[in-house]
Design an enzyme around this catalytic site. Sequence first.
Site, PDB file in Angstrom:
ATOM      1  N   PRO A  11       0.785  -1.229   0.000  1.00 30.26           N
ATOM      2  CG  PRO A  11      -0.147  -1.138   2.115  1.00 30.26           C
ATOM      3  CD  PRO A  11       0.508  -2.077   1.153  1.00 30.26           C
ATOM      4  CG  ASN A  12      -0.338   4.388   1.203  1.00 28.64           C
ATOM      5  OD1 ASN A  12      -1.282   4.887   0.608  1.00 28.64           O
ATOM      6  ND2 ASN A  12      -0.451   3.917   2.441  1.00 28.64           N
ATOM      7  NE  ARG A  19       1.192  12.843  -0.564  1.00 27.88           N
ATOM      8  CZ  ARG A  19       0.761  11.961   0.332  1.00 27.88           C
ATOM      9  NH1 ARG A  19       0.973  12.158   1.612  1.00 27.88           N
ATOM     10  NH2 ARG A  19       0.139  10.873  -0.043  1.00 27.88           N
ATOM     11  CE1 TYR A  24       9.041   5.123   3.274  1.00 26.05           C
ATOM     12  CE2 TYR A  24       7.502   6.939   3.011  1.00 26.05           C
ATOM     13  CZ  TYR A  24       7.938   5.841   3.716  1.00 26.05           C
ATOM     14  OH  TYR A  24       7.293   5.450   4.858  1.00 26.05           O
ATOM     15  CG  ASN A  75       8.508  -2.047   0.199  1.00 29.41           C
ATOM     16  OD1 ASN A  75       7.916  -2.119   1.277  1.00 29.41           O
ATOM     17  ND2 ASN A  75       9.110  -0.947  -0.212  1.00 29.41           N
ATOM     18  CB  ALA A  78       1.624   0.131   6.319  1.00 26.30           C
ATOM     19  CD  GLU A  99      10.992  -7.648   5.598  1.00 27.97           C
ATOM     20  OE1 GLU A  99      11.410  -8.711   6.127  1.00 27.97           O
ATOM     21  OE2 GLU A  99      10.427  -6.744   6.234  1.00 27.97           O
ATOM     22  CG  HIS A 101      11.234  -2.433   4.410  1.00 27.43           C
ATOM     23  ND1 HIS A 101       9.870  -2.362   4.256  1.00 27.43           N
ATOM     24  CD2 HIS A 101      11.488  -3.613   5.021  1.00 27.43           C
ATOM     25  CE1 HIS A 101       9.321  -3.445   4.764  1.00 27.43           C
ATOM     26  NE2 HIS A 101      10.288  -4.232   5.230  1.00 27.43           N
ATOM     27  NE  ARG A 108      10.426   5.818   8.641  1.00 27.74           N
ATOM     28  CZ  ARG A 108       9.452   5.691   7.727  1.00 27.74           C
ATOM     29  NH1 ARG A 108       9.494   4.704   6.847  1.00 27.74           N
ATOM     30  NH2 ARG A 108       8.463   6.556   7.698  1.00 27.74           N
TER      31      ARG A 108
HETATM   32  O1  CA2 Z   1      10.534   1.902   3.709  1.00 26.76           O
HETATM   33  C1  CA2 Z   1       9.697   1.231   3.095  1.00 26.76           C
HETATM   34  O2  CA2 Z   1       9.880   0.778   1.965  1.00 26.76           O
HETATM   35  C2  CA2 Z   1       8.311   0.982   3.735  1.00 26.76           C
HETATM   36  O3  CA2 Z   1       7.908  -0.332   3.393  1.00 26.76           O
HETATM   37  C3  CA2 Z   1       7.382   2.016   3.147  1.00 26.76           C
HETATM   38  C4  CA2 Z   1       5.983   1.984   3.776  1.00 26.76           C
HETATM   39  C5  CA2 Z   1       6.069   2.032   5.295  1.00 26.76           C
HETATM   40  O4  CA2 Z   1       4.775   1.874   5.855  1.00 26.76           O
HETATM   41  C6  CA2 Z   1       6.981   0.958   5.841  1.00 26.76           C
HETATM   42  O5  CA2 Z   1       7.058   1.105   7.242  1.00 26.76           O
HETATM   43  C7  CA2 Z   1       8.371   1.083   5.252  1.00 26.76           C
HETATM   44  C8  CA2 Z   1       5.148   3.184   3.334  1.00 26.76           C
HETATM   45  C9  CA2 Z   1       5.128   3.481   1.892  1.00 26.76           C
HETATM   46  C10 CA2 Z   1       4.399   4.781   1.704  1.00 26.76           C
HETATM   47  O6  CA2 Z   1       4.970   5.451   0.624  1.00 26.76           O
HETATM   48  C11 CA2 Z   1       4.615   6.732   0.389  1.00 26.76           C
HETATM   49  C12 CA2 Z   1       5.249   7.347  -0.647  1.00 26.76           C
HETATM   50  C13 CA2 Z   1       4.946   8.652  -0.945  1.00 26.76           C
HETATM   51  C14 CA2 Z   1       4.011   9.346  -0.214  1.00 26.76           C
HETATM   52  C15 CA2 Z   1       3.371   8.721   0.820  1.00 26.76           C
HETATM   53  C16 CA2 Z   1       3.673   7.414   1.123  1.00 26.76           C
END
Ligand code: CA2
Length: 150
Positions: A11-12, A19, A24, A75, A78, A99, A101, A108
């Site tokens: 997700p996301n 953003r 990221y 990946n 969340a 895995e 990230h 974090r």
């Molecule tokens: O660091 C990573 O790759 C994560 O898997 C990214 C997830 C986060 O919940 C994990 O804890 C770590 C979140 C991805 C959200 O990505 C966004 C990108 C742009 C704007 C908002 C969110």
Amino acid sequence: MSRKVLILNGPNLNMLGTREVEIYGKETLADIDKSCREYGRDLGLEIDFRQSNAEAELVTWIQQARGTVEAIILNAGAYTHTSIAILDALKMVEVPVVEVHLSNIFQREPFRAESYVSRAAKGIIAGFGAHGYRLALDAISQLIGAGTKK
Ligand code: CA2
């Protein structure tokens, strides 16, 4: 012969590059997809790159990977920190899982340091941004002996 690797994004991650670029990175998911395909080709790996915001869809894709791909890069976003359903699917699939990230989840919030996915993964790559996906492909190439005849 090219060997299939499934790369799943949770997700996301479709919002990458829009953003939170300080966390990221500025590459979009389409950029990462392209770079994985190119890098995979050099390693003799055929890449199937997907993203879903839905836990059920990720579970279904993991189930379908059994017997059809040689490895999974995941990946789970969340869902990494919450999904017993994804963990159960990974345990059933009998395919090596790496895995990934983008961020270093251990630096974090404390809730990000817990990963259900890690319980079923061969290894974890975190904190190297988009480059982590290429590092995962290197790891898989070593694991399955890509570039060698099957
Ligand atoms: O660091 C990573 O790759 C994560 O898997 C990214 C997830 C986060 O919940 C994990 O804890 C770590 C979140 C991805 C959200 O990505 C966004 C990108 C742009 C704007 C908002 C969110």
